[in-house]
Design a protein around this motif. Structure first.
Motif, mmCIF file in Angstrom:
data_model
loop_
_atom_site.group_PDB
_atom_site.id
_atom_site.type_symbol
_atom_site.label_atom_id
_atom_site.label_comp_id
_atom_site.label_asym_id
_atom_site.label_seq_id
_atom_site.Cartn_x
_atom_site.Cartn_y
_atom_site.Cartn_z
ATOM 1 N N HIS A 196 7.119 -30.352 -25.125
ATOM 2 C CA HIS A 196 5.960 -31.158 -25.459
ATOM 3 C C HIS A 196 6.244 -32.545 -25.450
ATOM 4 C CE1 HIS A 196 7.011 -32.089 -30.015
ATOM 5 N NE2 HIS A 196 7.986 -32.366 -29.190
ATOM 6 N N HIS A 207 -0.093 -33.772 -29.763
ATOM 7 C CA HIS A 207 0.791 -33.421 -28.977
ATOM 8 C C HIS A 207 -0.030 -32.736 -27.730
ATOM 9 C CE1 HIS A 207 3.803 -33.506 -32.293
ATOM 10 N NE2 HIS A 207 2.807 -32.925 -32.850
ATOM 11 N N VAL A 208 0.767 -32.450 -26.611
ATOM 12 C CA VAL A 208 0.454 -31.794 -25.641
ATOM 13 C C VAL A 208 1.837 -31.098 -25.246
ATOM 14 C CG1 VAL A 208 -0.025 -31.673 -23.177
ATOM 15 C CG2 VAL A 208 -1.109 -33.426 -24.417
ATOM 16 N N HIS A 209 1.583 -29.560 -25.305
ATOM 17 C CA HIS A 209 2.581 -28.666 -25.010
ATOM 18 C C HIS A 209 2.296 -28.307 -23.762
ATOM 19 C CE1 HIS A 209 2.873 -28.357 -29.813
ATOM 20 N NE2 HIS A 209 4.027 -27.987 -29.353
ATOM 21 N N LEU A 220 -0.652 -26.678 -19.654
ATOM 22 C CA LEU A 220 -0.734 -27.575 -20.637
ATOM 23 C C LEU A 220 -1.763 -27.312 -21.763
ATOM 24 C CD1 LEU A 220 -0.114 -29.289 -17.780
ATOM 25 C CD2 LEU A 220 -0.628 -31.092 -18.797
ATOM 26 N N PRO A 222 -3.047 -28.963 -24.677
ATOM 27 C CA PRO A 222 -3.305 -30.048 -25.602
ATOM 28 C C PRO A 222 -3.734 -29.723 -27.016
ATOM 29 C CG PRO A 222 -4.407 -30.172 -23.745
ATOM 30 C CD PRO A 222 -4.275 -28.755 -24.035
ATOM 31 N N ASP A 223 -3.182 -30.753 -28.038
ATOM 32 C CA ASP A 223 -3.593 -30.821 -29.388
ATOM 33 C C ASP A 223 -3.641 -32.391 -29.844
ATOM 34 O OD1 ASP A 223 -4.702 -30.068 -31.962
ATOM 35 O OD2 ASP A 223 -2.682 -29.319 -32.498
ATOM 36 N N TRP A 242 -4.714 -37.418 -17.461
ATOM 37 C CA TRP A 242 -3.277 -37.121 -17.662
ATOM 38 C C TRP A 242 -2.517 -37.141 -16.110
ATOM 39 C CZ3 TRP A 242 -0.750 -32.987 -15.214
ATOM 40 C CH2 TRP A 242 -1.623 -32.271 -14.631
ATOM 41 N N VAL A 263 -8.749 -34.413 -20.294
ATOM 42 C CA VAL A 263 -8.140 -34.092 -21.509
ATOM 43 C C VAL A 263 -8.847 -34.405 -22.524
ATOM 44 C CG1 VAL A 263 -5.950 -34.209 -23.154
ATOM 45 C CG2 VAL A 263 -5.686 -34.353 -20.532
ATOM 46 N N ARG A 268 -8.824 -28.121 -27.808
ATOM 47 C CA ARG A 268 -7.551 -27.535 -27.494
ATOM 48 C C ARG A 268 -7.595 -26.657 -26.146
ATOM 49 N NH1 ARG A 268 -7.214 -25.947 -33.579
ATOM 50 N NH2 ARG A 268 -6.075 -27.820 -34.467
ATOM 51 N N THR A 270 -6.738 -25.181 -22.867
ATOM 52 C CA THR A 270 -5.587 -25.200 -22.029
ATOM 53 C C THR A 270 -5.837 -25.280 -20.591
ATOM 54 O OG1 THR A 270 -5.362 -22.658 -21.913
ATOM 55 C CG2 THR A 270 -4.396 -23.942 -23.820
#
Length: 879
Positions: A196, A207-209, A220, A222-223, A242, A263, A268, A270
């Motif tokens: 992340h 965060h972006v996991h 990706l 994102p949160d 991004w 983004v 959220r 993906t």
């Protein structure tokens, strides 16, 4: 990992446990994801790993022993075993298991173990959105996921096979009749490392996991959301895109890897992206209207573990619930702090899981207090996070710590009021301004970060209580001081920022030999103030054969020598002690490690990797000797490092070293034109001396040195540490007077000024067979500096055929050092009045040179050093 209290048993055995050191905690993830088993960290060059079986034959004083192992941490391959996670809803409870269906990682088997369910027809679907595990809003998260596009839908709740590309990072939702959402879980594919990037850039945080899918593809997750300050204020909204970049340092100049997709904030959704061959993920950048907005390094997400009262809780990442390890209790009773009964919440256990608590995220229970069986204690993290600490001296005493969890800044610590008898609560503020002393010159602080009534300030005789508080995230590296606001009084202390979360000391273990003194190992002591423990790590030099045949280990700590047997194992361990071995009363500062392997001897000394302040007091009648005080870091009244004390003490003109074996009290006084015996103890904080004891040194004047350390011993060269004994800052003892008084004979008293010295280091050429003591004496004679202010590195460098170069450090006042350096030729490595040496073997020796060589005392590296001589050689460090 091994966790120990102070040893109290005769045999301690440690089983091998694999551990990734901090080097492997970083990313270094390549885009070769074939067969789901790829190296997740760059290889660290070193040798095999070690563990220890420690056999303590007798403890005179139970103290630290050290675990030896090599520093090779080969990158572990991520396991391809099944991924199992909890499905937990009001009406449905059970488990979801994801396991590989083929060797290539193309397809996976989805299995269900439903424990509780309604009498509905159950179906499942996978949607392109994520649901971080937060029980308070989990149902809403699941409903929100169902609104996103599905990958598959309306699948019966039976074992099924699904393509892995559509599963990783997306969320599986189970629904009942009338499409009622019953439970959901975001899927992390087994064998794929979750990473992340964390962002905190006005007005956005989160965060972006990043999850590897297959081959060169990643998903990706994102949160991102708007900061809490925008809950009631509309932020400026812009289109955000991004890109993966090589580095955040030069993000604008880096090559971008992106598809320029948007983004969303508070979304959220993906999406997948395919990377170039062999691309290494380093950093993720966000752009608003095509301008660089924020950038963050990409790091691995590691499990987080908390411990308290024998309870161990772990959460692997944001998308899994907390699990209890080792027979967890049926309920967790958690409070904000031990005194705040009104905040106690009970969390039920479900098959060892605690679905209603989190360790990750903004609602973390980290550092809150667990109540169990009538006891209460903080839930301490067992992992490292960036932190900052503030040490308070007066009238509030104790230490607080700020911990960066990525989502919030957590406050913890223990503080006490040395005047009040009753506990009270105080507001804690964090400022970007420096405090000049404990008095607050910046008490009006509209821009300070604050937590109202967070700090429990216990009374002077009450039991310590761990305080806790939560700040909205800020960059702790930008902060300079902390303020405790009691309403009627404010107390300040400067912050010491700890990027690794730990106060650090290390010992470089080297071969004791006149030449070729190779470093065979480095021993690192990491004290984590927020975790309230010290971790010991030892990294072995891969090129050193020393550990292959080692039989004995001596660790010299507080003048106690322990014997430890070593057994070589294949796996490394770290050892954790529930004591503050860096800053506490049992500090290892200045102590030595001594290793012996047959005729080979190795040693190292614990000291922080930072600059030092040094001061001396030279004794005169009726005493003889000196005391050397060393403070590491700029101001130890802020960092908490003790001051290292080394001294040599005897009576003047006394020849019998066994006569009058007695203790001598020592204290710092402000003479103020008074006599030595009547001078008052240095007490800038004006504390009440009547409550001063060695057990409660915080209640003592700064000048009450014996209580902050120990009395001095006559006829000894000894090492001590002194707590809160600053050599810099507003309460420095430099410029004051050291008073010695015999405890046995009160008439034996002397006062001596404490003077700071600077240091100068140079390299001096002498004939090879010149002994170390001869070098020391010659420099003393040339410079007029006493030998105890001359440090000579035991290891020297051969020069041509007949000569050797010694590394010399002289500790003196600036004026004297300037004269010494003026008399020394740095390039020629000799004093201006030195006789020219004939170092080349091809040149004939003059009569004068032959005489000079014959007068030297010969030292030989071929003669084994007995332990006593080795210990004596270690003392040269303090001279």
């Amino acid at each position: 990992m091994v966790v120990l209290s102070r040893p109290s048993i005769s045999l301690l055995s440690f089983l091998p446990v694999r551990r990734f050191l901090s080097h492997c905690r970083r990313h270094r993830l390549t885009t070769h994801f074939d067969k789901g088993a790829e190296c997740i960290s760059s290889r660290i060059a070193a040798d095999n790993m070690y563990s220890v079986i420690a056999n303590f034959k007798q403890f005179i004083n139970p103290i630290l022993f050290i675990l030896l192992f090599s520093s090779l941490v080969q990158c572990g391959f991520v396991s391809t075993s099944s991924y199992r996670t909890l499905l937990y809803g009001e009406k449905l409870k059970g488990f979801l298991t994801i396991s590989p269906a083929d060797e290539n990682g193309d397809t996976y088997i989805v299995s269900f173990d439903i424990k509780e369910k309604p009498n509905d027809t159950l179906v499942w679907a996978v949607h392109t959105s994520s649901a971080p595990y937060d029980m308070a809003v989990m149902t809403d998260n699941c409903r929100r996921v169902k609104k996103s596009p599905p990958v598959v839908k309306n699948m019966p709740v039976t074992d099924s096979t699904i393509n892995g590309d559509g599963l990783a990072g997306n969320t599986l939702v189970i629904s009942g009749d009338n499409s009622e959402v019953l439970a959901c879980a975001t899927v992390i594919i087994p064998g794929k490392q979750l990473m992340h990037a964390s962002f905190h850039q006005e007005p956005i945080e989160g965060h972006v996991h990043i999850i590897p899918i297959k081959n060169n593809a990643v998903r990706l997750v994102p949160d991102l959301k708007y900061m809490p300050k925008y809950d009631y204020v509309e932020p400026e909204k812009k289109i955000m895109t991004w890109a993966f970049v090589d580095s955040c340092v030069n993000a604008n100049d880096s090559t971008k890897q992106t598809d320029y997709s948007e983004v969303g904030v508070d979304s959220r959704a993906t999406f997948a992206f395919e990377l170039p061959e062999n691309y290494t993920l380093e950093a993720l950048a966000l752009y608003r209207e095509d301008k660089l907005f924020a950038c963050a390094d990409i790091v691995n997400v590691e499990p987080r573990t908390l411990k308290s009262l024998g309870v161990t809780l772990r959460q692997n990442h944001y998308f899994e619930p907390v699990i209890g390890l080792k027979s967890p209790p049926t309920e967790l009773h958690i409070r904000d702090d031990c005194l705040d009964i009104s905040t106690e919440i009970i969390h039920k256990n479900y098959l060892d899981y605690y679905p209603s608590v989190n360790i990750f995220g903004s609602e973390s229970i980290m550092l809150k207090s667990l109540v169990l069986n009538g006891s209460c204690s903080a839930l301490r993290p067992q992992f490292a996070r960036p932190a900052a600490i503030a040490n308070f001296l007066h009238p509030i005493i104790g230490r607080i710590a700020l911990v960066d969890t990525d989502d919030k800044i957590l406050l913890t610590g223990e503080i006490r009021n040395i005047f009040d008898e009753m506990s009270t609560r105080a507001t804690v503020l964090v400022s970007n301004k420096t405090a000049e002393s404990t008095s607050c010159t910046h008490t009006t602080c509209e821009t300070c970060h604050r937590v109202e009534n967070a700090a429990v300030v216990v009374g002077k005789n009450e039991k310590a209580v761990t305080l806790t508080g939560v700040f909205n995230w800020f960059n702790i590296s930008d902060m300079r001081s902390a303020i405790i606001d009691l309403e009627w009084m404010k107390v300040c202390a400067n912050l010491t920022v700890l990027p690794s979360g730990a106060l650090t000391m290390h010992a470089m273990v080297k071969r004791v030999a006149p030449f070729s003194s190779a470093t065979v190992a480095s021993v690192v002591a990491l004290e984590y103030p927020a975790n309230n423990y010290t971790e010991i790590l030892i990294n072995k030099n891969k090129n050193s054969p020393m550990f292959k045949h080692i039989s004995d280990l001596w660790i010299v700590v507080s003048q106690v020598v322990l014997h430890v047997e070593i057994r070589i194992l294949e796996v490394s361990q770290n050892v954790i002690f529930d004591e503050n071995f860096v800053t506490g009363a049992t500090s290892m500062l200045g102590t030595s490690i001594l290793l012996k392997d047959g005729k080979e001897v190795f040693c190292g000394h614990f000291e922080p990797p930072c600059e030092r302040f040094v001061a001396f007091a030279e004794f005169g009648h009726p005493f003889d000797g000196y005391i050397k005080m060393t403070q590491y870091v700029n101001s130890n009244w802020e960092s908490g490092f003790p001051t290292e004390i080394y001294y040599s003490l005897k009576y003047s003109n006394q020849t019998d070293p066994t006569a009058n074996p007695e203790s001598v009290s020592w204290e710092i006084v402000s003479d103020q034109n008074l006599t030595c015996s009547t001078a008052v103890i240095f007490n800038p904080l004006q504390v009440d001396e009547s409550e001063c004891t060695s057990q409660r040194y915080e209640f003592c004047p700064i000048g009450s040195a014996a209580n902050r350390s120990k009395p001095l011993l006559m006829h000894a060269r000894w090492h001590l540490t002194a707590q809160s004994f600053p050599l810099s800052g507003p309460y420095s003892v430099i410029g004051k007077t050291l008073r010695l008084r015999s405890i046995k004979n009160q008439n034996q008293i002397g006062c001596y000024p404490v003077k700071r010295v600077s240091e100068a280091t140079f390299r001096w050429v002498v004939y090879t067979n010149t002994s170390l003591s001869t070098v020391q004496n010659r420099i003393s004679k040339k410079t007029g500096v006493p030998t105890f202010k001359i440090e000579v590195d035991y290891t020297r460098e051969l020069y041509q055929t007949r000569c050797t170069i010694f590394r010399i450090t002289i500790l003196e006042n600036d004026e004297k050092l300037e004269k010494i350096l003026d008399s020394f030729d740095v390039e020629a490595r000799k004093f201006n009045n030195d006789t020219e040496l004939i170092c080349s073997g091809t040149q004939p020796l003059s009569t004068e040179a032959s005489d000079a060589i014959s007068q030297n005392i010969i030292t030989s590296s071929s003669i084994p050093l007995p332990l006593v001589l080795v210990l004596l050689s270690l003392s040269l460090r303090f001279l």
